[in-house]
Design a protein around this motif. Structure first.
Motif, PDB file in Angstrom:
ATOM      1  N   LEU A 198       0.786  -1.235   0.000  1.00 12.87           N
ATOM      2  CA  LEU A 198       0.000   0.000   0.000  1.00 12.87           C
ATOM      3  C   LEU A 198       0.818   1.285   0.000  1.00 12.87           C
ATOM      4  CD1 LEU A 198      -2.810  -0.953   2.550  1.00 12.87           C
ATOM      5  CD2 LEU A 198      -2.836  -1.178   0.058  1.00 12.87           C
ATOM      6  N   PHE A 199       2.012   1.271   0.587  1.00 11.17           N
ATOM      7  CA  PHE A 199       2.683   2.542   0.855  1.00 11.17           C
ATOM      8  C   PHE A 199       4.084   2.688   0.267  1.00 11.17           C
ATOM      9  CE2 PHE A 199      -0.118   1.650   4.574  1.00 11.17           C
ATOM     10  CZ  PHE A 199      -1.065   2.630   4.315  1.00 11.17           C
ATOM     11  N   GLN A 200       4.746   1.618  -0.082  1.00 12.17           N
ATOM     12  CA  GLN A 200       6.124   1.744  -0.561  1.00 12.17           C
ATOM     13  C   GLN A 200       6.168   2.485  -1.892  1.00 12.17           C
ATOM     14  OE1 GLN A 200       8.615  -1.617   0.094  1.00 12.17           O
ATOM     15  NE2 GLN A 200      10.008  -1.139  -1.584  1.00 12.17           N
ATOM     16  N   GLY A 201       7.118   3.396  -2.037  1.00 13.67           N
ATOM     17  CA  GLY A 201       7.184   4.233  -3.226  1.00 13.67           C
ATOM     18  C   GLY A 201       8.299   3.862  -4.184  1.00 13.67           C
ATOM     19  N   PHE A 202       8.493   4.727  -5.190  1.00 14.20           N
ATOM     20  CA  PHE A 202       9.578   4.571  -6.147  1.00 14.20           C
ATOM     21  C   PHE A 202      10.849   5.196  -5.576  1.00 14.20           C
ATOM     22  CE2 PHE A 202       6.603   4.540 -10.113  1.00 14.20           C
ATOM     23  CZ  PHE A 202       6.231   3.242  -9.803  1.00 14.20           C
ATOM     24  N   GLU A 203      11.957   4.937  -6.246  1.00 15.54           N
ATOM     25  CA  GLU A 203      13.227   5.545  -5.882  1.00 15.54           C
ATOM     26  C   GLU A 203      13.575   6.635  -6.890  1.00 15.54           C
ATOM     27  OE1 GLU A 203      16.017   2.371  -5.814  1.00 15.54           O
ATOM     28  OE2 GLU A 203      15.144   1.410  -4.039  1.00 15.54           O
ATOM     29  N   SER A 204      14.160   7.725  -6.432  1.00 13.42           N
ATOM     30  CA  SER A 204      14.559   8.806  -7.335  1.00 13.42           C
ATOM     31  C   SER A 204      16.027   8.643  -7.722  1.00 13.42           C
ATOM     32  CB  SER A 204      14.346  10.168  -6.668  1.00 13.42           C
ATOM     33  OG  SER A 204      15.125  10.274  -5.494  1.00 13.42           O
ATOM     34  N   VAL A 205      16.315   8.908  -9.003  1.00 11.55           N
ATOM     35  CA  VAL A 205      17.685   8.823  -9.518  1.00 11.55           C
ATOM     36  C   VAL A 205      17.963  10.067 -10.355  1.00 11.55           C
ATOM     37  CG1 VAL A 205      17.798   6.299  -9.506  1.00 11.55           C
ATOM     38  CG2 VAL A 205      16.871   7.485 -11.509  1.00 11.55           C
ATOM     39  N   SER A 206      19.231  10.333 -10.634  1.00  8.90           N
ATOM     40  CA  SER A 206      19.616  11.558 -11.340  1.00  8.90           C
ATOM     41  C   SER A 206      19.563  11.420 -12.855  1.00  8.90           C
ATOM     42  CB  SER A 206      21.035  11.970 -10.922  1.00  8.90           C
ATOM     43  OG  SER A 206      21.955  10.923 -11.224  1.00  8.90           O
TER      44      SER A 206
END
Length: 317
Positions: A198-206
Motif C-alpha cells: 500500500l505505501f512503498q514508493g519509487f526511488e529517485s535517480v539523477s
C-alpha cells in the motif's frame, strides 16, 4: 506460456463483463470501448504485465491462478456451468492454495434461490427444496476441486508425512531466511506486507527516467492508479467482491516474505478478478474521461516498469 496466459485472461475478462447487463453484450458503441479497456486493464494496466513477463515458476503459478479465477467467474456468472467453473477453480487454487477460502462465494453465485415468498410456516420447506435443487449443482462444481484436493493431500502425506505440508519449507535454506523467523505465515509479517502493498514508493535517480521502481515492491496504487476507481459507490457483486479481496489480502499479508524480487506486489495478482467485478459494476456502461486517463497512466507506468526490469540493467537484484 506467459503470453498464452495473458491472452486467455484478456479473453475471459472481456467475456466476464457480460455479467453486468445487456449493455456489455453488443460489439459497438462506447460500451464496447469500455469493455475492451476493462479487459486489457488487469494485464497491461497492472503489475501483472511485468511479473508475468519474468516467466518464472512462481509468476506463472500466479498467472494460472488469475486465469483460473477469471474463467471460473465467467462460467459462474455469465454462462453458468458448475462443472467447468469447478475445473477452472481447481486450476486457480491448485496454483495458489489460499484461493480455497473463496469457495463459498462461487457456490453462493451458483445457488438457485426459490422465487416464492417465504413465510414462517414455509421456511423449512423452502430450505429443503433449495437444498434438493442445489445439491446436484454443488456436486458438479466440487467434483474436480475435491479430486485435486484429495490427490494433493495424499501426495503431501506420502512425501512429507502431513497433508498440510506442501514442501515449501523443505527448499534448501528457506527456514534460515530471517523473514520466516516466525514461520511461513505469521501475523508478524502483516506490517511489512501492508507497507509493501500500500505505501512503498519509487526511488529517485539523477538519470532518465529519474524515478525507478524498487525491485522488492511498491504500492499497487502507485503502480496502477486506475485502482483508485475501486472506491466509487454502487455496483453489482460489491459485497462479495470486497469480502474476497479482504479475506485474500489478510492471508497474503501473513506471508513471511512480501514477494521478494518483483514489480509492485505480485501476490495481489490473485485479487484482480474481484477488483474487475468492482471496477466494471461501479461505473456507467459509457466510458468516461477519468477512466481513459487513469488507464493510460497505468499502462504507461507498467510498460515502463516492464522495460526497466526486462530490457535494461537499471534495476538489478
Amino acid at each position: 506460456m506467459a503470453a498464452l496466459i495473458a491472452g486467455a485472461c484478456v479473453y475471459f475478462f472481456f467475456q466476464l463483463a457480460k455479467a453486468f447487463g445487456a449493455d456489455y453484450f453488443g460489439l459497438e458503441g462506447s460500451a464496447l470501448v469500455r469493455r475492451i479497456l476493462l479487459a486489457l486493464f488487469p494485464i497491461f494496466g497492472t503489475w501483472t504485465w511485468c511479473n508475468l513477463g519474468f516467466g518464472g515458476a512462481w509468476q506463472i503459478a500466479l498467472g494460472l491462478a488469475l486465469l483460473g479465477q477469471t474463467a471460473a467467474l465467467y462460467f459462474t456468472l455469465v454462462r453458468p456451468s458448475p462443472f467447468v467453473a469447478g475445473a477452472f477453480f481447481a486450476l486457480a487454487f491448485g496454483n495458489r492454495t489460499e484461493l480455497l477460502i473463496t469457495l463459498p462465494l462461487y457456490t453462493y453465485f451458483l445457488w438457485r434461490r426459490p422465487n416464492e415468498e417465504l413465510t414462517p410456516s414455509s421456511r423449512s420447506r423452502m430450505v429443503r427444496k433449495g437444498l434438493r435443487e442445489n445439491v446436484p449443482m454443488a456436486m458438479r462444481f466440487l467434483s474436480v476441486p475435491a479430486t485435486l484436493a484429495l490427490l494433493t493431500a495424499a501426495y503431501n502425506f506420502a512425501r512429507f508425512h502431513s497433508i498440510f505440508d506442501f514442501g515449501y519449507t523443505h527448499i534448501p535454506e528457506v527456514r534460515e531466511e530471517p523473514w520466516y523467523e516466525h514461520g511461513l505465515f505469521s501475523i508478524h509479517a502483516i506490517q511489512w506486507n501492508m507497507y509493501t502493498m500500500l505505501f512503498q514508493g519509487f526511488e529517485s535517480v539523477s538519470y532518465f527516467p529519474h524515478i525507478l521502481p524498487n525491485g522488492f515492491g511498491c504500492s499497487i496504487f502507485l503502480a496502477s492508479p486506475f485502482l483508485c476507481l475501486l472506491f466509487r459507490e454502487g455496483g453489482r457483486y460489491k459485497v462479495a467482491a470486497w469480502v474476497a479481496i479482504a479475506s485474500l489480502t489478510l492471508v497474503l499479508w501473513c506471508h513471511g516474505n512480501p514477494g521478494s524480487w518483483q514489480f509492485s506486489y505480485r501476490y495481489a495478482m490473485i485479487l484482480l478478478p474481484w477488483m474487475f467485478l468492482l471496477l466494471t459494476a461501479n461505473g456507467t456502461a459509457k466510458i468516461t474521461v477519468s477512466e481513459i486517463s487513469l488507464f493510460a497512466v497505468s499502462v504507461a507506468i507498467n510498460g515502463m516498469a516492464t522495460w526497466l526490469f526486462l530490457w535494461t540493467e537499471q534495476i538489478q537484484p
